[in-house]
Write an enzyme that holds these catalytic residues in place. Sequence first.
Site, mmCIF file in Angstrom:
data_model
loop_
_atom_site.group_PDB
_atom_site.id
_atom_site.type_symbol
_atom_site.label_atom_id
_atom_site.label_comp_id
_atom_site.label_asym_id
_atom_site.label_seq_id
_atom_site.Cartn_x
_atom_site.Cartn_y
_atom_site.Cartn_z
ATOM 1 N N ARG A 23 0.679 -1.036 0.077
ATOM 2 C CA ARG A 23 0.040 -0.112 0.033
ATOM 3 C C ARG A 23 0.920 1.194 0.015
ATOM 4 N NH1 ARG A 23 -5.381 -0.267 1.579
ATOM 5 N NH2 ARG A 23 -6.375 -2.067 0.914
ATOM 6 N N ARG A 27 -3.134 6.839 0.599
ATOM 7 C CA ARG A 27 -3.563 8.175 1.539
ATOM 8 C C ARG A 27 -2.446 8.716 2.347
ATOM 9 N NH1 ARG A 27 -8.782 5.353 3.387
ATOM 10 N NH2 ARG A 27 -7.385 3.560 3.349
ATOM 11 N N ARG A 36 -6.247 11.940 -5.886
ATOM 12 C CA ARG A 36 -7.357 11.288 -5.657
ATOM 13 C C ARG A 36 -8.640 12.180 -5.712
ATOM 14 N NH1 ARG A 36 -11.408 9.295 -4.114
ATOM 15 N NH2 ARG A 36 -11.958 7.628 -2.482
ATOM 16 N N ASP A 73 -6.492 -2.069 -7.577
ATOM 17 C CA ASP A 73 -7.273 -2.858 -6.207
ATOM 18 C C ASP A 73 -7.639 -4.214 -6.565
ATOM 19 O OD1 ASP A 73 -8.337 -2.041 -3.276
ATOM 20 O OD2 ASP A 73 -9.554 -3.404 -4.161
ATOM 21 N N TYR A 149 -14.976 -10.610 0.131
ATOM 22 C CA TYR A 149 -15.823 -9.469 -0.084
ATOM 23 C C TYR A 149 -16.943 -9.614 -1.128
ATOM 24 C CZ TYR A 149 -11.651 -7.080 1.933
ATOM 25 O OH TYR A 149 -11.030 -6.738 2.989
HETATM 26 O O1 CP3 Z 1 0.167 -1.707 -2.664
HETATM 27 C C1 CP3 Z 1 -0.224 -0.594 -3.235
HETATM 28 O O2 CP3 Z 1 0.263 0.306 -3.149
HETATM 29 C C2 CP3 Z 1 -1.085 -0.712 -4.720
HETATM 30 C C3 CP3 Z 1 -2.663 -0.694 -4.384
HETATM 31 C C4 CP3 Z 1 -3.461 -1.616 -3.539
HETATM 32 C C5 CP3 Z 1 -4.443 -0.983 -3.238
HETATM 33 N N1 CP3 Z 1 -5.409 -2.063 -2.762
HETATM 34 C C6 CP3 Z 1 -5.124 0.323 -3.373
HETATM 35 C C7 CP3 Z 1 -6.030 0.897 -2.531
HETATM 36 C C8 CP3 Z 1 -3.288 -2.887 -3.481
HETATM 37 C C9 CP3 Z 1 -2.286 -3.806 -3.436
HETATM 38 C C10 CP3 Z 1 -4.769 -3.078 -2.622
HETATM 39 C C11 CP3 Z 1 -4.872 -4.553 -2.266
HETATM 40 C C12 CP3 Z 1 -6.153 -4.773 -1.519
HETATM 41 N N2 CP3 Z 1 -7.360 -4.198 -1.572
HETATM 42 C C13 CP3 Z 1 -6.313 -5.730 -0.439
HETATM 43 C C14 CP3 Z 1 -5.309 -6.733 -0.233
HETATM 44 C C15 CP3 Z 1 -4.187 -6.167 0.650
HETATM 45 C C16 CP3 Z 1 -4.599 -5.665 2.007
HETATM 46 O O3 CP3 Z 1 -4.420 -4.368 2.249
HETATM 47 O O4 CP3 Z 1 -5.445 -6.123 2.763
HETATM 48 C C17 CP3 Z 1 -7.609 -5.785 -0.184
HETATM 49 C C18 CP3 Z 1 -8.432 -6.548 0.981
HETATM 50 C C19 CP3 Z 1 -8.134 -4.665 -0.860
HETATM 51 C C20 CP3 Z 1 -9.642 -4.229 -0.562
HETATM 52 C C21 CP3 Z 1 -9.814 -2.836 -0.454
HETATM 53 N N3 CP3 Z 1 -9.553 -1.708 -1.061
HETATM 54 C C22 CP3 Z 1 -10.200 -2.475 0.934
HETATM 55 C C23 CP3 Z 1 -11.044 -3.428 2.184
HETATM 56 C C24 CP3 Z 1 -10.236 -0.944 0.801
HETATM 57 C C25 CP3 Z 1 -10.945 0.074 1.884
HETATM 58 C C26 CP3 Z 1 -9.925 0.072 3.135
HETATM 59 C C27 CP3 Z 1 -8.744 0.694 2.892
HETATM 60 O O5 CP3 Z 1 -7.576 0.222 3.351
HETATM 61 O O6 CP3 Z 1 -8.794 1.889 2.366
HETATM 62 C C28 CP3 Z 1 -9.626 -0.597 -0.388
HETATM 63 C C29 CP3 Z 1 -9.292 0.769 -0.900
HETATM 64 C C30 CP3 Z 1 -8.144 1.119 -1.386
HETATM 65 N N4 CP3 Z 1 -7.292 0.238 -2.073
HETATM 66 C C31 CP3 Z 1 -7.459 2.159 -1.211
HETATM 67 C C32 CP3 Z 1 -6.445 2.285 -1.938
HETATM 68 C C33 CP3 Z 1 -5.000 3.266 -2.118
HETATM 69 C C34 CP3 Z 1 -7.959 3.583 -0.441
HETATM 70 C C35 CP3 Z 1 -9.155 4.048 -1.313
HETATM 71 C C36 CP3 Z 1 -8.962 5.785 -1.386
HETATM 72 O O7 CP3 Z 1 -8.233 6.442 -1.740
HETATM 73 O O8 CP3 Z 1 -10.084 6.325 -0.744
#
Ligand code: CP3
Length: 341
Positions: A23, A27, A36, A73, A149
């Site tokens: 990640r 943010r 964003r 994502d 999910y």
């Molecule tokens: O690693 C990176 O920087 C690459 C981008 C990436 C995102 N999500 C961007 C994201 C990666 C590899 C993921 C994987 C992901 N997404 C997982 C597996 C890894 C983990 O962290 O557990 C899962 C379970 C998700 C599903 C997901 N996406 C959730 C549960 C959420 C909301 C909670 C949160 O952490 O924000 C997201 C949103 C998300 N994915 C954001 C980002 C940057 C935030 C969205 C925003 O900017 O508002």
Amino acid sequence: MNKPIIDVLNGSARKPPPVWLMRQAGRYLPEYRVLREKAGSFLDLVFNPELAAEVTLQPIRRFGFDAAILFSDILVVPQALGQAVTFAVGEGPLLDPIKDRTDFERLTSHVDHTVLAPVYETIRRVKSTLPPTVALLGFCGAPWTVATYMVAGRGTPDQAPARLFAYRDAAAFDVLMDVLVEASASYLVRQFQAGVDAVQVFDTWAGILPPEQFARWCIAPTRRIVTMVRLQVPGAKIIGFPRGAGSLLPRYVAETGVDAAGLDWMIDRTFAHEQVQCSVPVQGNVDPLALLAGGGALDRAVDAAMEAFAGGPFIFNLGHGILPETPIAHVEQMLKRIRGS
Ligand code: CP3
């Protein structure tokens, strides 16, 4: 030119170890928050190759990490299977929950790659501007984690809806997993064809499964993905991250055939060194909260990971994604400590 992360995935120990953070685009970066805002919704950002490429590169410019991870994502796969996904601000993902067999029979059984085409375009764009020593990582969610999910329609503390679904109708759940295995494998193959150097399979919810279900819903589908991807991309490098696998991690590594194991922050480091790093490179595993805390706690966490793993093939990372509240100065402190500069 050599990419240190690929050297490590091939079994070499590098000093200092290469580093990236799960990640790392997100943010906690002010420059991310600007884009964003500009994009509108999170998925508008993900599916805009120009902006997604920029977001992928932001942490590389700022910190000089050894890998860029594609900005996307794991939930774009359900989207490409016809299950609408939205991200409500501050709420995480929302999907139409799959309550029974008829709900997922409405989904298509093959991913629509036209939905995912912008992601492949992002990869091509990033690839063309990335410094030659920096690896580009693609990824997907493991079928189990993506299914949790899809079934719940949102994040839950224990993913009870998917676990219940799998107990009540294992045959139907098997069909859903088959669809996700095929979808994930073809998605990863396309990512390699577009230019990624390696991929990571995120099984964030692996650790809530009892051992028999861990074998059935985490290990078996991951093994099938690894086999299917390597059939089309010989030698494809695959990092597995079954968060919370604990004592089942050596079995996961042996049976899935992944090239490296992502370690979460909960695992015993001596165990991971003796039982996992003896057979594959490891990646991890500083507690994201230690990075958020900073100071001496962070220094101690960095040193402990280095002492346990830096003698062998090791990619420095966190034990899960970086938290949005993390100060940038703490990331800089951590990099300095790892790199000794
Ligand atoms: O690693 C990176 O920087 C690459 C981008 C990436 C995102 N999500 C961007 C994201 C990666 C590899 C993921 C994987 C992901 N997404 C997982 C597996 C890894 C983990 O962290 O557990 C899962 C379970 C998700 C599903 C997901 N996406 C959730 C549960 C959420 C909301 C909670 C949160 O952490 O924000 C997201 C949103 C998300 N994915 C954001 C980002 C940057 C935030 C969205 C925003 O900017 O508002």
